[in-house]
Every structure is written in C-alpha cells, then in structure tokens.
Write an enzyme that holds these catalytic residues in place. Structure first.
Site, mmCIF file in Angstrom:
data_model
loop_
_atom_site.group_PDB
_atom_site.id
_atom_site.type_symbol
_atom_site.label_atom_id
_atom_site.label_comp_id
_atom_site.label_asym_id
_atom_site.label_seq_id
_atom_site.Cartn_x
_atom_site.Cartn_y
_atom_site.Cartn_z
ATOM 1 N N GLU A 1 -2.609 -17.038 -7.329
ATOM 2 C CA GLU A 1 -3.931 -16.525 -6.959
ATOM 3 C C GLU A 1 -4.963 -16.797 -8.048
ATOM 4 O O GLU A 1 -6.095 -17.176 -7.759
ATOM 5 C CB GLU A 1 -3.853 -15.034 -6.649
ATOM 6 C CG GLU A 1 -3.115 -14.715 -5.348
ATOM 7 C CD GLU A 1 -1.628 -14.991 -5.412
ATOM 8 O OE1 GLU A 1 -1.053 -14.953 -6.517
ATOM 9 O OE2 GLU A 1 -1.025 -15.256 -4.350
ATOM 10 N N GLY B 1 -2.614 -7.157 -0.820
ATOM 11 C CA GLY B 1 -1.841 -6.777 -2.009
ATOM 12 C C GLY B 1 -1.597 -7.906 -2.983
ATOM 13 O O GLY B 1 -1.053 -7.692 -4.064
ATOM 14 N N PHE B 2 -2.035 -9.109 -2.619
ATOM 15 C CA PHE B 2 -1.782 -10.256 -3.499
ATOM 16 C C PHE B 2 -3.025 -10.741 -4.218
ATOM 17 O O PHE B 2 -3.040 -11.812 -4.834
ATOM 18 C CB PHE B 2 -1.163 -11.414 -2.713
ATOM 19 C CG PHE B 2 0.010 -10.989 -1.872
ATOM 20 C CD1 PHE B 2 0.872 -9.994 -2.316
ATOM 21 C CD2 PHE B 2 0.253 -11.569 -0.637
ATOM 22 C CE1 PHE B 2 1.947 -9.578 -1.549
ATOM 23 C CE2 PHE B 2 1.328 -11.150 0.142
ATOM 24 C CZ PHE B 2 2.176 -10.161 -0.319
ATOM 25 N N TYR C 1 -4.481 -9.054 -6.675
ATOM 26 C CA TYR C 1 -4.535 -8.562 -8.063
ATOM 27 C C TYR C 1 -4.186 -9.604 -9.125
ATOM 28 O O TYR C 1 -4.795 -9.588 -10.207
ATOM 29 C CB TYR C 1 -3.672 -7.303 -8.212
ATOM 30 C CG TYR C 1 -3.996 -6.247 -7.163
ATOM 31 C CD1 TYR C 1 -5.291 -5.772 -7.009
ATOM 32 C CD2 TYR C 1 -3.023 -5.748 -6.293
ATOM 33 C CE1 TYR C 1 -5.613 -4.834 -6.033
ATOM 34 C CE2 TYR C 1 -3.324 -4.802 -5.324
ATOM 35 C CZ TYR C 1 -4.623 -4.353 -5.200
ATOM 36 O OH TYR C 1 -4.927 -3.424 -4.228
ATOM 37 N N PRO C 2 -3.259 -10.518 -8.889
ATOM 38 C CA PRO C 2 -3.027 -11.534 -9.936
ATOM 39 C C PRO C 2 -4.279 -12.387 -10.193
ATOM 40 O O PRO C 2 -4.400 -13.002 -11.240
ATOM 41 C CB PRO C 2 -1.891 -12.396 -9.356
ATOM 42 C CG PRO C 2 -1.189 -11.491 -8.400
ATOM 43 C CD PRO C 2 -2.273 -10.632 -7.799
ATOM 44 N N HIS D 1 1.393 -5.279 1.738
ATOM 45 C CA HIS D 1 0.814 -6.019 2.865
ATOM 46 C C HIS D 1 -0.199 -5.209 3.671
ATOM 47 O O HIS D 1 -0.622 -5.648 4.737
ATOM 48 C CB HIS D 1 1.917 -6.495 3.814
ATOM 49 C CG HIS D 1 2.773 -7.597 3.266
ATOM 50 N ND1 HIS D 1 3.662 -7.395 2.247
ATOM 51 C CD2 HIS D 1 2.864 -8.912 3.584
ATOM 52 C CE1 HIS D 1 4.284 -8.529 1.979
ATOM 53 N NE2 HIS D 1 3.814 -9.469 2.767
#
Ligand SMILES: Cc1ncc(C[n+]2csc(CCOP(=O)(O)OP(=O)(O)O)c2C)c(N)n1
Ligand SMILES: Cc1ncc(C[n+]2csc(CCOP(=O)(O)OP(=O)(O)O)c2C)c(N)n1
Ligand SMILES: [Mg+2]
Ligand SMILES: [Mg+2]
Lengths: 339, 373, 339, 373
Positions: A60, A85-86, A88-89, A129
């Site tokens: 990401e 939820g993905f 944040y990276p 998710h």
C-alpha cells in the site's frame, strides 16, 4: 437513465474519466486482470491497457508513494485500497505526503489523487475487512473526504473526485455495491451537484438525521418507520465528510431543533463528534436537545456473527431519535452511571 | 532482466568491490569498466568539479555559521559528502528529476537553487524553497525514505509517457531500513522504471552506525530486488560521476533501475542540533580526513600539470561569491505574512478552511482595534 | 522532593521501571548510546545494557512490530518514536496489531506496550517535528492515550503506563521538557492518582477550561490573566485522552455552565470535538453556552516563523473564554459567514 | 555474519538452485548438503508424512465443502501446499513459536489445533480460534506480512532471555513486497534473531503472478539482508523438512536468521470467494498436478517396499476421522453471546467502554420489555 448497481456506476465513472483524460491512471492490487476483488474496475484494463489500469505489487505504501510521484508529473492517479483495513500500511504516504505536498510545495505541486476505499461492514467478512477509517482522514488537513450512498451519486462523485485538484479519499459503501439505481450516464459534471454539497434525501419537521454511506438507506427506512409513529425525520446524506456542508445541516437543525448523527465507525472521535460539536457551536440556541450520536461501539470490528450487535441499524437509529425527542431510550438516566 | 543486467548484477555486487578511479593520495587508477564513462573529463572539467566542491563546502560552512549566529533554526551539514553529491549531480541531464532528502544542498546548488531558496526552509520562513518544476528537483524530504517511492512513481510515468528522462533518488544508509525504500526497489524493478537509487552511506544515521542497519555492504541489497547494485568510493568525485553516468545511461536505454552505494562519511554533526562527541571519537574522523574528496582531486590536478594558482584562485573567488550571496540572502528573507499560514492547504476553495481563515483574520483585527491585550 | 525537569522526570521514571521489572525493555532510534535526541533515555543504556535499552534500525514499523513480538512473550516494550511526525510509518502496527491483539486473541495475548511520542509544537522546528497526532489514537479502540504536563505527573504516569496491561500512547509535551518542578522520586504507584483521572489544576466559578500537555501551563496563565478581568476559570488537566475522565469535567461544567477545550491539534475531528460532544450529551441542560474549541488551524504544521499564528496561546484561549462568556470575540456574528 | 553463513549465503542463493530430494516421479536424489538432515526419516516416518498430507488435504476439502454449504463464511484453501506446510511444521520443536498467515491450516493442525478452533474464525463466531500459548502458534495474520515482524521480535526476546527456541514466520510470495517483511529481514539480521522466514511461493497473490512482485527468485532477496536464502521444492516434503531443520538448527545455534523460499503452487482459489478462471488457465494447473506432493511421496513409499495397503488404509482412516471431527465440530460451534462483543477490548477496566457496554445492555433489555419493535 440506466439502472446500474452502485459498483457498476463507479466502474462507468472510472471508464468515463479514463476516456476523457489521458492523465488518469488506476493503480491497485488485483484491479487489472481480475477487475478488483469487487469487480469495480472490471474490463478497464482490457479497454485502456496495462499502463492505465495498473496491477501493482502488494504494498500500500508503494502504491500511494508511487502515485505521489506520478502526480508530481501531472498524472491523476486513482488508487484502489482493496479493503478499508489495508489502508494503514500506506498511512504515512497519505498523511505526510499526499495531504501535505501542496502546502509544503507552496502550491507548486498539486496532488490530484483519488484514494478509493471500499468501507464499512455488514458483509459478514473476516477481520480488517469491515472498517470505517474515515475519521483518520477527516482529521487530516489537506485531504478531502467523500462517501457515496447511491449509484447516481457514485457515478458523478467519482468523476468529480478525479477532476478535483485536491487529494480525495473516496469511500465506497461496500455492502451497497449491488444495490441498483437509476444513473444518467450523460450527466454533465458542470450541472451536477458539487461533491461538497450534502443532500436532503427525506424532508421532515421533528429531527434532523445526518449520516453517509451505507447507513443512508437505513436512515431513510428509519424515517419511514418513525413516520408511522408520527415522528417526522429529515434525513441528510452528508456526501462530503471533509469539508462538511454545514449550511445544509444548519438550515435543517434550525427548523427541527434536534440532531442525530449516525455512522458505523466508533463514537470516540468519530465524524459524529465533529458534527455534534460544530452544530452545537453554530445553533446552540436552536437546539431543543443535545445532539445524539448513534455509532458503532468503540471496539475492534467484531467477528461476523456479532456485527449486527456492533453496527447501527434501524432500531438503534430510532433509539437515538427517541433520545433526541426526549422519549424513553437506552440512554435514559445514564447520568447515574459512572464516568 | 536483460542479460546485460544479469551480468551487471553478478559483476557489480561482488562484495568488497569498491569502484575507485582516484585514490586518497590523488593517484588515478585505470578501470576498464568505468574509465569510458569519464573519458571526456579533461583538466578543465576536473577543475570545474574541484571548484564545485570547494564552493559547496564553503556554502555549508557559511550556513553552519549562520545557524550558530541564530540566523537559521537548523542546518544539516554536508561536509565530507561533497564528492558524492557533486559527482552524481554533475552526471544528470537538466531534465532529469531529483528526489532528495534534507542534506543534498550541493545537488540543489547544481540544480540552480538560489541562496534564498536554499536557506528559507532552514530559517523557518517557508515550507519549501523553490519551485520543483523549475529546478527539476522535488521538495526535499524529511520523512526518511519516503521520496524513494516518489522517484519511482515519477520514473514509471516517464516510461509510460515515453520521455527519456531519469529520476534519481537520494537517501542515506539509515533509510535503507525503512519499508518505503525497499518497496521502492520492488516497484522500480517490477516496472523497469528509469530510476537511479543513490544512497550516500555516510556511516551514520544520527548516532547509529551503518552496521546496525546492515551487516552487508548496502549495494548488495540490490541484487535480490533484480537490479544491479554498485559500490563506489563516495569521496572520489570522478568515480561517482562515472558510475552515476553509467546507471543513468542504462536507465535511459530502458534497462531499468540501478542502486549506487556511495561510501562516504559525515564529517560534521547530523545537524547543528547534534553532538557527535556522544557517539564517535575524533579518531573515527581522522581516518576519513585522510580521504578528503577535495584534497585528492587537488592532488590529481597538480600532478596533471594544471595551473594550480589559477585553479585555486578560481575556486576561491567562486566560493567567496557564493558565501557573500548567502550572507546577503539571509537579510533578504522577509518573515512570512501571518495570514499566509492558510495559503496552499488546498488547491481548490474549501469552505471549512475559509471559515477558519476568516475567523483568524477577525481575531487579528481585534488587536488592531483594541490594541494588544 | 527533588526539582527535576519534565524530561529528567521521565528519565527517572524509565530508570525506575527498568530496575523494578526485568521485562521492561526500551526500543527506539538513537535512544541508547546517544540517549535520545531529547536525552530522555540518557544514561539508561550504560546502566541497563544494550539488551534493555535497544538502539534499533531506522524503521518505525520495525520497532513497533518487533515490540509486538516481544510483548507476545511477556516483555513490556517501551517504544520511543523520535518525533510525532514519524509515527505514521508505524501506524498499521499500532492500529491493526497493538490496539487489536488483545481483542483478536480473546484476551490470551496482552499488549502491555508504551509508545512514547514527544508531541506538539512551539520549538521552532522543521516540518514533521511539531505534530499533534493524538486524535488518531483516541479514535482507535484498544489503545489508551495519556499526556503529561508537568514533572511530577510525568514521573508517575510513565511508570503507570508501563505497568498497565493495555497499550498506552504516552504523549510528552516536548516544548516543556526543560521546565522544572518538584518530583517525589519515592512516590508509590499505589497511592498515586491513576493516570486515567483528570486533575483540576486551578479552581474557578465561571468557565471550565479543559486542556492537556503543553497547553496546561498556558491555560493556567490564562486563568491568572482572566482573574484580573474578574473572570474565574477552572482549569482541568485532562491527563488521559482515552478514556476521558468525564466525571471530573462534568462536575466542573455543572457548576460553571461553560466549557472551553484547547489543544494544538487541528479542530476538525480533534479531541476537543469529542469532549464538546460528550459534555453536551451529558449536561446539556447545565450549559449556558455552546462548548468552545480553541485549537490549531486545520492546516499542515506551518513553517517555524508562522507557528505562533497556528498554536493556541494565552490570547486565543482568552478569546475562547470570551466566547463562552458571551462577550465579544472572534466568532461573534460568524453566523453570517458561509459554510 | 559468521564464515559458515557467508559460505551458506554464497552456496544457497546461487540462482536457479532448487533443493529437491524427491522428484515429481518420486525418485529420491542424493544431496550431500541436505541428506544428513533427513537421515533419521525411515519408511515409517515417510508414511507419517504421507498420512499428515492426506489428512490436511482432506480437512481442506471438507472445509471448502462446509463453506459451500454455508457453514463457513469463507475459507482459504491450502490445496497444493501440503508438503510445504507439513514438511516445515514437522521440523519444529514443540516449543518453537509459529507466526503464520491465514492459510497455514496444516501447520495449525500439527500444532494440535482442534477442529472447532480451526473453524470458528472462518465461521465468524470468534476473532481467533485458539490460545497462542497452548499451541505455540500466534493468532493468524490477515494483514499481509505484519506477522514477520512479530516473529522477529519474539526471536529477539528469545535470544535476550537465552531460550533456545526459534520463531518461524510463514508468509506468501506477495508478502515479500510489503515493507514490514523487508524490515523484518533488517531487524532479524541486525539482532541475529533466531527466526526462520518461511515463504510459500505458491505462484500467486490472489490474481497477481509472483513475477509482478519479483523478477528474481525470492530466495535471492536474503543475501542482501545478510542472511542465507534457500530455494526448495515446496512440493517435496522431504526437502522442505531438511532445509527447515537446517535453518532452525543454525538459528538455535545462534547463527541467526535464514530465509526459505518453498516453491509450490496454489491449486485452488485464493479463497472460496475467488474465481481463478479470471486470471489463470487450467493448463497452468496441469503442469503442477504433475508435481503433486502426495503422489510423489506415495511413489517413493511404494518403491521403498512399504506395505502400501497399510499405508493407504492408515492415511484414509486418519483422514476420515479428521473429516468426521470437522463436520461434528461445526455443529458444536455456538453463536457468540451478544454482549461478548465488548469482551477483551482492554485487559484493564475502561470507563468509556463500560459505559457503552451498560448502554447497550439497557438497549437490548428494552426489547425484552416491550418485545421487539
Ligand atoms: C520516518 C522517520 N523516522 C525518523 C526520523 C528522524 N531522523 C532524521 S534523520 C535520521 C537519520 C537518517 O540517517 P540516514 O538515512 O543515514 O541519512 P543521513 O542523515 O545520514 O544523511 C533520523 C532517524 C525521520 N526524519 N523520519
Ligand atoms: C496489507 C494488506 N493488503 C492487502 C490485503 C488483501 N490480500 C489478502 S491475501 C492477498 C494476497 C497475498 O498473497 P501471498 O502473500 O502470496 O499469500 P497467499 O495468499 O498466496 O498465501 C491480498 C492482496 C491484505 N490482506 N493485507
Ligand atoms: Mg547516514
Ligand atoms: Mg502467494
């Protein structure tokens, strides 16, 4: 007018933007050959090629950071984050770079980027998710944050977001991807309602109910249900979470004197806190009761079988309306409760 | 990867390999791989490189002094890294694009950044000093490693748009531990992006020795990401020029990214706020003083029969001019207008920010009315 | 009692925790040999060794992620983020792992981690060195967030944070590191005020002024200045930002009927929004005016020479107090202004 | 790095090198480096490995069926990766600690995870299935790569506490592009952490072929991080067992981390929600069916004169038992109590959450009173 699902409406909006502007490039994981796990980019790689609809490595920060570099040279990257939820990276690239570069470069470098995020719960998914990260972005100066709630808006708003010279976090209510609605594919952006303007989707006299994304439909259903009980709810689809279209909400609250804000995200520091605080500042003397927040609990997103006990639904929204109306509700005499 | 890269990968990342054309004593050593890349560098060109290094060292000294005098809030000295920065920046085409960290003052200087533009950020009067499109150099980056991804994205776009320019990303040894930098390697390799990763291994990340970041020569990191990695003596301006030209050229020819580890040393503090005595001894420095980038080029020039009086006079004159310009610049940097704090947050009108701006303007106006409380 | 600076008080608190508990380990960039860029860990590596006070590679996600692994085996990692603006690369590990693992593991895995962050502006620093990221953390379920404002609290709170079985984001007001105060080094945690409880640092009748960190001193000064104008301000040092000690604030607001919340972070979605919304919910009928927020602007942190036009200072706090008191202020007749 | 590592690094990351003890036809090939690591594996042990693989394949098939029947919300099949998971998990000591992703059902099975514990998460009744300390296996990780750092931290602690156990981190080929995984390499190498990185390169990251993540064999990534990288035939359970034992042993002996790339293939969809037909053809699969991990071990057993009737009967019986247990388990998974949604958010009392809990309890109570609206 054409009947399209919300997901397909976004797909058509992306197609239209890709066709209209060579600098638009889509990037993300599995968005090309697969068309995205939700198929929102279905067919676009085949139509525009692998350099316009780009399957990226699994990173990401990598996607967002390279998108910044592309924006540096005039591209309008439209990034897909596979699930809420993905994101944040990639948070540092969003907060420290995407949001700040126009300011840091003193206006020399524009960041006309769109960060598409399917958000929210209600689909019985595994952890990470079903998140609602919007408040992290509304608290970040330099970003615009919008959420669509229906196919017609989705088609127009995604194009407006792409056309914007500011970075836009574009939130898509994933559990409504399959809901159909009439879309005017020839809608002309110039005439369309700006994405920054909220919509009163149901007018009412007694309470102003503000929400966005997937809960807009729930709110409308609540209004219908309440009407039967003789309570008239005005439902406002916020559409833009940052900046918030306060004039629209204010006009409504001055009439109703009562405000309920609903969202799936947690209560503490959520968008509802900002709207409740701002509306109290703006029309304190018009308020007959304290603004009420109906939100998800302040907990990590629970396992699928418990999500109905986390997400605001019609009954919880009506409970909030009862509170705003001063009728018995779950918060009655909570004053006694510690903290 | 093309066979040539594979070769390169094999050849150039052989551990211990350090490309050096000019040793610390100033003796020129033949190098079949890289001599061709500096065949055009005659005595005059060497003198120019010498002058550049003398100038930027002087600029650095002056800026450090200005900070001590309270004219600057902070300054991150480049002392010791003149060859790494001048050699690599001289290798660039005007249209290539630089994505740097906060220490690349010499690179900025060669990109035409003016004294005021160089100092304003460190004086705290502006959030950035120059227009990135004019200088073909991005806003310098403080978030360690973040710019490496920006460089790769820019390069991906260059490739897609068929433009032959190359992006170069500068970062330090410490930055190689950040996820962003490694992800930049992944994307660059995957998309064959025309980008050069120029890592100045100056031995330190503030107080942390490079050994804490890697037990391996950093250049060796490249191979696993499918690109050539090359170690060069970062205090040898000629070698740096050669390897950077090589890397830029192959990127330009569509052969993709390359990683350069310029082995150098940070002779000064991390920034003027740092106290290196807490983590390193003068002996550490002594060894590196022996490898001074300017002295060795000076020796080569002398040996190659250049008119050293002229060379030195020219360098000194240029340095004096630059120093004078820098000092003059400081007095020409006005403090920013209070209300400018709201400028450029957004490119388009924003109702929320407008309201805050209006409110703050009214707030300031109240003082004019009533006079300061 | 010993007179210590706030920075030294934290240093002593860390020393004491390292001495009392073998499972406490400090991790961060430059915290060992150098003692940290602010010298907060000065001398600790020499005293406890390189495996208790660990200089790590330059990677925030790496520091936080390995700290999670250490917590998995019973350590109590105390992580230093060098500056507020550098926490974002580690955001995913904080939000998706540190905050959620106790929940995800159904209580089996504890995350007794402390994330120390020097926060806020006022030191004339370069970009990314003066941020106030607290709202990102208060909106994250599973975290506790505290901010100290004086040496005595700092010494006790850092030890309480380390002793807590929940992850704690520990915010240190960097511009107050050098301010001295009396500290009782033998203070016994059992008797000490819990870190979750707020402190009324100045009592007053007319307005309740809530803040935390560096602004607590500014708020006290404002109270003194206002007293001269005959306005009596009660100053509450929040100390815990999540959860918030509402009983203390509520008791105060019920008396004063007026609330002002101040912080350096931006207004939109800041901690002040949550407190204003919650207090309106809790004591609407006691409020004589809408809660007022005095905050940094919603802009990226500006260059050093402009920070005094961004940060709330004594005058801006008094302007907020004027607003709460219904006296002329910068927001008077803003109702006319669009949006 | 110790000399032995350097050797290892040189030896084990030679590109193209693929450790294989058992070829697809089931023929055993001598390997001086790794034969010693499986010298103890006699026919009975081979039969056990065979049984394990048959059992987990059956479990996987059953779970997939349960999902199709609506008993599970989702299931990520491991089909094709039996050897990679069984071979590596069998190499572990009971006290070693596993940090896995979401697909390591076979590893969990060998760690003693019970059917209910394995299924509850995928049924959506619990956020995790087992006590990590009982099974010495962490909560499986969905955030790609995040667990690699947890494994390294755990291993750093093991080293500091002088405990001889090793952490093993499982992740996929796609995960190697995430910053976390690369940072995990940096920390592991810097602290000589006793950790083994076990990467199952199953060819795909959902729809993305491994070539998009790396143009280089993934094992080659290790060298640049100062650790040995080794490529093993992931469908050869014997080779996987050998290389994992080798890596665990050197970690135990204090020689630090190692990276294993197990080259295998995901025969099924990414998850039951995925439709692989959109991005790969049956021909892709055909080639890999030839390399089936179970068939080749079966062939070796037969060749080595094992009583195949017994071997098959034993495996089938075990698989039938496991399948029956799994189906029985589903009916034994109660839906969670509504109010349990608030459990374990914090380890200590939290006033804010208490209030929300109380409020929600009152809310639910209202329905009992008035009956559902
Ligand atoms: C993400 C992030 N973390 C931490 C810092 C604080 N910091 C500033 S410079 C520095 C060391 C950088 O070392 P290196 O990459 O070798 O570059 P050098 O300073 O030596 O040129 C650190 C840790 C930062 N700026 N950004
Ligand atoms: C940070 C993050 N980004 C994206 C995803 C969505 N996602 C789930 S699995 C997957 C592919 C993973 O591929 P690989 O690492 O090869 O593991 P495999 O599924 O093949 O076992 C992706 C992109 C995620 N779970 N986490
Ligand atoms: Mg360095
Ligand atoms: Mg894979």
């Amino acid at each position: 007018m054409t009947a399209l699902t919300l997901g397909k409406a976004i797909n058509e909006g992306l197609r239209r933007s890709l066709a209209d502007d060579d600098t638009v490039v889509l990037m993300g994981e599995d968005i090309g050959t697969l068309g995205g796990v939700f198929r929102i980019t279905d067919g676009l790689k085949a139509e525009f090629g692998a350099e316009r609809v780009v399957d990226t490595p699994l990173s990401e920060a990598g996607i967002l950071g390279t998108a910044v570099g592309l924006a540096y040279r005039g591209f309008r990257p439209v990034v897909e984050i596979q699930f809420d939820g993905f994101v944040y990276p990639g948070f540092d690239q969003i907060v420290a770079q995407v949001a700040k570069l126009h300011y840091r470069s003193r206006g020399n470098v524009k960041m006309p980027m769109v960060i598409r995020i399917p958000f929210g719960g209600g689909i019985g998914a595994a952890e990470h998710h079903s998140e609602s990260p919007e408040a992290y972005f509304t608290h970040t100066a330099g970003l615009r944050v919008v959420a669509c709630s229906n196919p017609a808006d989705a088609y127009v708003m995604i194009r407006q977001a792409i056309a914007s010279d500011d970075p836009v976090v574009f939130l898509e209510p994933k559990r409504r991807y399959h809901v159909k609605g009439e879309v005017d594919l020839d809608a002309n952006l110039a005439d369309a309602r700006p994405m920054g303007v909220a919509t009163v989707v149901a007018s009412g006299r007694d309470v102003t109910l503000v929400t966005y994304g997937a809960l807009v439909q729930t709110a409308r259903d609540a209004a219908t249900a309440a009407a039967e009980e003789g309570v008239s709810i005005e439902v406002v689809d916020l559409r833009s979470l940052a900046p918030v279209d306060y004039s629209t909400i204010e006009a409504s609250v001055r009439r109703t004197g009562r405000l309920v804000v609903a969202h799936e995200a947690g209560e503490q520091g959520g968008v509802g806190a900002e709207i409740a605080a701002s509306m109290t500042e703006r029309c304190f003397e018009y308020l007959e009761a304290a603004p009420v927040r109906v939100t998800g609990h302040d907990i990590p997103y629970p396992p699928a079988k418990l999500e109905q006990h986390h997400l605001p639904d019609l009954d919880r929204i009506l409970d909030g309306v009862d509170r705003a109306m001063g009728r018995p509700n779950s918060l009655s005499d909570m004053s006694g409760v510690e903290a | 990867m093309t066979p040539s890269d594979r070769e390169a990968t094999g050849l150039l990342t052989r551990p211990g390999d350090l490309v050096q054309l000019l040793d610390p004593a100033g003796t020129r050593h033949a190098n079949p791989d890289f001599d061709p890349w500096v065949a055009d560098v005659d005595t005059d060109a060497l003198a120019d490189l010498h002058r550049d290094m003398v100038v930027v060292r002087r600029l650095d000294t002056e800026a450090t002094a200005l900070q001590r005098q309270g004219e600057l809030g902070l300054w991150p000295p480049l002392a010791g890294q003149e060859a790494a920065q001048i050699g690599s920046a001289r290798a660039l085409d005007d249209e290539d694009f630089v994505f740097s960290s906060y220490r690349e003052h010499a690179v900025a200087w060669l990109r035409g950044v003016q004294p005021v533009e160089l100092l304003s950020v460190w004086r705290g009067t502006a959030s950035s000093g120059w227009n990135p499109y004019e200088k073909r150099m991005a806003v310098p980056q403080i978030i360690i490693g973040a710019q490496s991804l920006h460089a790769v994205g820019w390069a991906m776009g260059a490739k897609w748009q068929g433009d032959e320019h190359v992006a170069i990303s500068y970062f330090g040894d410490g930055a190689t531990s950040e996820g962003d930098v490694n992800e930049a390697f992944v994307f660059a390799s995957s998309f064959d992006a025309p980008v050069v990763f120029f890592c100045q291994n100056n031995g330190w990340a503030i107080s942390e020795p490079v050994g804490l970041q890697s037990k391996q020569p950093l250049a060796r990191r490249a191979d696993g990401f499918g690109m050539p990695g090359i170690r060069v003596d970062g205090n040898d301006v000629l070698a740096v020029l050669a390897v950077t030209r090589w890397a830029l050229d192959r990127a330009r020819r569509g052969e993709g990214p390359a990683f350069i580890e310029a082995v150098t040393y940070r002779m000064g503090p991390h920034t003027t706020a740092d106290d290196p005595k807490r983590y390193r001894t003068d002996d550490d420095l002594a060894a590196w003083r022996e490898r001074d980038p300017i002295a060795r080029l000076h020796a080569l020039l002398a040996a190659s029969g250049a008119d050293m009086a002229a060379v030195d006079a020219d360098a000194k004159a240029a340095a004096d001019r630059a120093a004078a310009d820098l000092r003059a610049a400081i007095t020409n940097i006005p403090d920013p207008e209070p209300m400018s704090v709201f400028d450029h947050v957004y490119a388009e009108p924003n109702s929320h920010l407008e309201r805050q701006r209006t409110r703050y303007a009214r707030y300031l106006a109240m003082f004019d009315e009533e006079g300061a409380r």
